[in-house]
Design a protein around this motif. Structure first.
Motif, PDB file in Angstrom:
ATOM      1  N   GLY A  14       0.820  -1.206   0.000  1.00  0.00           N
ATOM      2  CA  GLY A  14       0.000   0.000   0.000  1.00  0.00           C
ATOM      3  C   GLY A  14       0.856   1.258   0.000  1.00  0.00           C
ATOM      4  O   GLY A  14       0.556   2.223  -0.706  1.00  0.00           O
ATOM      5  N   LEU A  15       1.917   1.262   0.812  1.00  0.00           N
ATOM      6  CA  LEU A  15       2.818   2.416   0.838  1.00  0.00           C
ATOM      7  C   LEU A  15       3.477   2.643  -0.513  1.00  0.00           C
ATOM      8  O   LEU A  15       3.693   3.779  -0.932  1.00  0.00           O
ATOM      9  CB  LEU A  15       3.892   2.221   1.916  1.00  0.00           C
ATOM     10  N   ARG A  17       2.171   1.721  -3.274  1.00  0.00           N
ATOM     11  CA  ARG A  17       1.081   1.807  -4.254  1.00  0.00           C
ATOM     12  C   ARG A  17       1.194   0.713  -5.308  1.00  0.00           C
ATOM     13  O   ARG A  17       1.122   0.948  -6.508  1.00  0.00           O
ATOM     14  CB  ARG A  17       1.043   3.190  -4.898  1.00  0.00           C
ATOM     15  N   ILE A  18       1.416  -0.502  -4.802  1.00  0.00           N
ATOM     16  CA  ILE A  18       1.510  -1.685  -5.656  1.00  0.00           C
ATOM     17  C   ILE A  18       0.327  -2.583  -5.334  1.00  0.00           C
ATOM     18  O   ILE A  18       0.102  -2.929  -4.175  1.00  0.00           O
ATOM     19  CB  ILE A  18       2.824  -2.460  -5.411  1.00  0.00           C
ATOM     20  N   ALA A  19      -0.414  -2.965  -6.356  1.00  0.00           N
ATOM     21  CA  ALA A  19      -1.544  -3.878  -6.166  1.00  0.00           C
ATOM     22  C   ALA A  19      -1.016  -5.314  -6.198  1.00  0.00           C
ATOM     23  O   ALA A  19      -0.358  -5.719  -7.152  1.00  0.00           O
ATOM     24  CB  ALA A  19      -2.584  -3.675  -7.259  1.00  0.00           C
TER      25      ALA A  19
END
Length: 99
Positions: A14-15, A17-19
């Motif tokens: 999440g930090l 910003r990777i799914a």
């Protein structure tokens, strides 16, 4: 092995910003645990007598004497260019207005 939890992996993703899907979270949980273990092993052998370095072998520049050689004329350089204005290369813009 260090205890890296799936929740920690999700938090890091999440930090960054990777799914990640659940199979990736599971795989990365083990891989990140192994990385943390490797770093801990390196930290365990650190000694006050050893100077910290970023490379195992000292780095240095290799210099050579500049020698004037044959150079292309403007016409020769532009001859192979896909587009030019007679004295400069012409290229398409790659940055938008917002840049």
């Amino acid at each position: 092995m260090s205890e890296i939890t799936p929740d920690q992996v999700r938090h890091l993703a999440g930090l960054a910003r990777i799914a990640l899907d659940e199979s990736e979270v599971t795989r990365l949980t083990g891989e990140l645990g192994a990385i943390v273990d490797a770093v801990e092993k390196v930290g365990a052998v650190v000694s006050e007598d050893v100077e910290p370095t970023s490379h195992p072998i000292g780095l240095g520049n290799v210099w050579r004497v500049d020698e004037v050689g044959d150079t292309l004329t403007t016409e020769q350089a532009l001859d192979g260019a896909p587009d030019h204005d007679g004295s400069r290369f012409r290229v398409t813009a790659i940055l938008g207005e917002e840049q």
